[in-house]
Design an enzyme around this catalytic site. Sequence first.
Site, short mmCIF file in Angstrom:
data_model
loop_
_atom_site.label_atom_id
_atom_site.label_comp_id
_atom_site.label_asym_id
_atom_site.label_seq_id
_atom_site.Cartn_x
_atom_site.Cartn_y
_atom_site.Cartn_z
CE LYS A 248 -3.69 -2.45 2.47
NZ LYS A 248 -2.90 -3.68 2.77
CB CYS A 373 -6.83 -8.65 5.83
SG CYS A 373 -5.49 -9.10 6.96
#
Length: 469
Positions: A248, A373
């Site tokens: 990211k 997640c």
Amino acid sequence: MTFFPKISFQHEVEEYLTKMFRNNELITALGTQEAESKYQSLLSHLSHPPGFTTVRVNTHLASVKHVKKLLFEEIQKQFKGLCVPVLEHPKLQDILLIPVIGPRRDLKKHASEVIVGAHCGYAVLRGAHVYVPGIISTSRFMKAGDLVSVYSDIEGKCKRGAKEFEGVKVFLGNGISELSRSEIFSSSGPLNGMGIRMIETVYLSPSFDNVLPGNLFLQNLPSVVVSHILNPQPGERILDMCAAPGGKTTHLATLMHDQGEVIAMDKIANKVKKIKQNADLLRLNCIKAFCYDGTKALSVEKREDEQEGPPFLPESFDRILLDAPCSGMGQRPNMAYSSTLKEVTSYQPLQRKLFTVAVKLLKPGGILVYSTCTITLAENEEQVAWALKTFPCLQLQPQEPHIGGEGMRGTGLSLDQLKLLQRFDPSAVPLQGMDINSLQDSREDDLISLANKDCIGFFIAKFIKLNSK
């Protein structure tokens, strides 16, 4: 269609999840039968890999069209001419999607067996070869060049160096041994490098070992969505609070055209090293990575030194990404989740500490994106409800692109608030296999729609800070 058994949990964790997915708010909205059906479907999905491999193109160095052509040629080579499409996503214009073929039920099993650890096995199901550190056991007389069948020890009960294993094992596919048994378990110390070159896997995914380095980054689809939602702009100062391994981080820098500053933090030195390696590989110069504990990243007073790293003064950042440490229950495939309930429930207080620091480090008018997640309410929607109550300066914002589902009921958030959240729930589509014939008969729009849903379990919330109070 279930090829692998449902994911298994320790008993107390299973009870915790069952209670969560049967909460009163959810049962009232869906009914007992549908809520239970969705939960059981989710458990089945989690033990299988996502239906698509997602790669992010480093648009800082190459165009999507150019990389798509190179990748298509590479996949044809790996799959020996089998024509598997490489798809562009209409809403995520820097990613490419490759459908995963499988499960293949007709693979012949060989007498010579190799047992690998669970995490190695999951990587094999997503296209990796087997590297020596992942090998736990091999048949007694295995030689280099032998055809072998590879199995995953999903419960972690096989002893290293065993000559046979009769415990719970899951067939992953077939490969060719690059080394003999004696070389793999040599007393001179653990070897590195490839141990088994996979040639037939239950799920056919391309290998990305040294494939287009610098041009591609292997990343789950929701992880790509997160950076687009934060939407960093050139010249801004961005904080990625828990950044390793840097997927990211590098995406944020790319979206900013490498103009501005991306501060990346992680408290584990080897992981920070990985962030720096990825930034170098992708030739991104605006990233500054620091080994630092995010819970201590706020400085209450101005320091005398000129050091640019943490801790930082309040209201130092235009946008902050908190991709928080979490229980990781959304990762796929995972057939046996080993964490205890104590470990699972330890993440919520840590996430709140990090979140509190993030709010204080954010400028008024700044954007904070929180993601995990995992699939639990406690780490997702419950955190949003807590944040809105604790920090009146925060307001939920719409997310763009919004390709996942809305938030899950059970924490008292309003329907309008739930619609602003984004929960990627793999059970949103039936668990289905893909063979080459059904793939060629499918419309591209349908495949894209399937890819949006048949991914890992993930959660995203986006906030704006209205003022400094």
